[in-house]
Design an enzyme around this catalytic site. Structure first.
Site, short mmCIF file in Angstrom:
data_model
loop_
_atom_site.label_atom_id
_atom_site.label_comp_id
_atom_site.label_asym_id
_atom_site.label_seq_id
_atom_site.Cartn_x
_atom_site.Cartn_y
_atom_site.Cartn_z
N GLY A 6 0.42 9.68 5.79
CA GLY A 6 1.52 8.77 6.13
C GLY A 6 1.68 7.45 6.58
O GLY A 6 2.25 6.84 7.51
N LEU A 57 10.31 19.91 -6.04
CA LEU A 57 11.47 20.39 -5.37
C LEU A 57 12.40 21.21 -6.48
O LEU A 57 12.32 20.76 -7.66
CB LEU A 57 12.12 19.10 -4.97
CG LEU A 57 11.59 18.37 -3.66
CD1 LEU A 57 12.34 17.32 -3.32
CD2 LEU A 57 11.31 19.12 -2.56
N HIS A 77 7.03 6.35 -5.43
CA HIS A 77 6.23 6.90 -6.45
C HIS A 77 5.10 5.78 -6.79
O HIS A 77 5.64 4.48 -6.88
CB HIS A 77 6.78 7.41 -7.81
CG HIS A 77 5.98 7.75 -8.81
ND1 HIS A 77 5.12 8.99 -8.83
CD2 HIS A 77 5.69 6.89 -10.02
CE1 HIS A 77 4.32 9.05 -9.60
NE2 HIS A 77 4.70 8.00 -10.59
N GLU A 131 14.84 15.85 -11.98
CA GLU A 131 13.56 15.73 -12.94
C GLU A 131 12.50 15.15 -11.77
O GLU A 131 13.07 14.18 -11.23
CB GLU A 131 13.95 15.03 -13.81
CG GLU A 131 12.91 15.30 -15.19
CD GLU A 131 13.47 14.21 -16.17
OE1 GLU A 131 12.46 13.72 -16.93
OE2 GLU A 131 14.34 14.61 -16.74
N ASP A 177 10.25 12.78 -10.18
CA ASP A 177 10.02 11.28 -10.31
C ASP A 177 10.87 10.65 -11.36
O ASP A 177 10.62 9.46 -12.28
CB ASP A 177 8.40 10.83 -11.08
CG ASP A 177 7.17 11.38 -9.91
OD1 ASP A 177 7.61 11.45 -8.80
OD2 ASP A 177 6.31 11.90 -10.59
N GLU A 185 -0.30 -1.66 -0.68
CA GLU A 185 0.30 -2.70 0.27
C GLU A 185 1.79 -2.93 -0.18
O GLU A 185 2.42 -3.39 0.65
CB GLU A 185 -0.65 -4.04 -0.20
CG GLU A 185 -1.55 -4.31 0.75
CD GLU A 185 -2.50 -5.41 0.38
OE1 GLU A 185 -1.89 -6.44 0.41
OE2 GLU A 185 -3.82 -5.25 0.52
N GLU A 213 3.56 -0.81 -1.71
CA GLU A 213 4.62 0.26 -1.17
C GLU A 213 5.20 0.06 0.21
O GLU A 213 6.35 0.24 0.45
CB GLU A 213 3.52 1.54 -1.16
CG GLU A 213 3.22 1.95 -2.70
CD GLU A 213 2.44 3.33 -2.80
OE1 GLU A 213 2.97 4.33 -1.77
OE2 GLU A 213 1.54 3.52 -3.30
C1 GRF Z 1 1.61 6.98 -1.63
O1 GRF Z 1 0.86 6.36 -2.76
C2 GRF Z 1 2.99 7.47 -2.38
O2 GRF Z 1 3.56 6.47 -3.19
C3 GRF Z 1 2.77 8.80 -2.96
O3 GRF Z 1 1.83 9.48 -2.20
C4 GRF Z 1 0.99 8.55 -1.37
C5 GRF Z 1 1.22 8.79 0.15
O4 GRF Z 1 0.45 7.85 1.07
N1 GRF Z 1 4.12 9.40 -3.27
P1 GRF Z 1 0.63 7.77 2.48
O5 GRF Z 1 0.73 9.28 3.14
O6 GRF Z 1 2.09 7.43 2.62
O7 GRF Z 1 -0.25 7.10 2.91
#
Ligand code: GRF
Length: 215
Positions: free
Chosen positions: A14, A96, A112, A146, A148, A175, A177
């Site tokens: 998380g 899903l 993603h 679909e 991703d 980082e 993300e």
């Molecule tokens: C992340 O890399 C996200 O992009 C992918 O799963 C990972 C989750 O990481 N879908 P976290 O649990 O948010 O640290």
């Protein structure tokens, strides 16, 4: 300003959830994190969410013996109980079915760890290194039927270095993300993001720096 009641769905540590919770602590952020839901009772992120004082829920997929739709009906019921308006998937490791995707169409987003449409699915960092790409990154997109796929809201790019391993590359992507997910949720919650066919428009900034973070 009415803040959109948002649920974050997780399966693991998380860290993206943490980034969204931190952003939403600012009173002028347009989303309020009202619930963190996990399909795994042992997800580390649940403890973290509780430490922030956020309500948590578990719907364990193992209780549904492979019946994905029954699992999703339970998830949907919990979301409705909490009067959730937006859903952010953050490392939610379940494929899903059309049931949940349709129920939340236009109101569910995902992060993603790749520059979609490249490298859908798992092991994105390993595959990026194998393909020799020089640019990698992460994408926040609306969820569609679909996996991703779905209109792209924000992307963040990072360079791939000669010395990278999947782990060092993953850390650099993570980082970015943590920057793009709060940005994307803000755009969706405020209504700035507008879906037009396969594209999302509405960046307030004509240079595009709002919806693309790059090296
Ligand atoms: C992340 O890399 C996200 O992009 C992918 O799963 C990972 C989750 O990481 N879908 P976290 O649990 O948010 O640290």
């Amino acid at each position: 300003m009415s803040r959109k009641k948002t649920a974050i769905l997780i399966s693991g540590r998380g860290s993206n959830m943490g980034a969204l919770i931190s952003a939403a602590m600012s009173p002028d952020y347009p989303a309020e994190i009202a619930l963190v839901l996990s399909n795994r009772p042992d997800a580390k992120g649940l403890e973290r969410a509780a430490e922030f004082g956020i309500q948590t829920a578990v719907v364990d997929h193992k209780d549904y013996a492979g019946d994905r739709e029954a699992f999703e009906r339970s998830v949907d019921a919990v979301l409705k109980d909490h009067k959730i308006e937006l859903v952010a998937l953050a490392g939610f490791m379940r494929i899903l079915t059309p049931y949940l995707v349709n129920a939340w169409a236009g109101r569910m987003i995902n992060i993603h760890p790749a520059l979609l449409p490249s490298f859908k699915g798992l092991a994105t960092h390993e595959r990026a290194l194998q393909e020799g790409v020089k640019l990698h990154g992460a994408t926040v997109h609306y969820v569609s039927a679909e996996m991703d796929d779905g209109p792209i809201i924000v992307q963040g790019a990072v360079p791939v270095l000669d010395t990278d391993t999947p782990d060092t590359l993953a850390a650099r992507v993570l980082e970015v993300e943590h920057k793009i997910y709060p940005k994307a949720l803000s755009m969706v919650a405020s209504g700035t993001a507008r879906v037009s066919g396969t594209r999302v428009t509405g960046s307030s900034d004509s240079a595009g720096t709002e919806t693309l973070i790059w090296p």
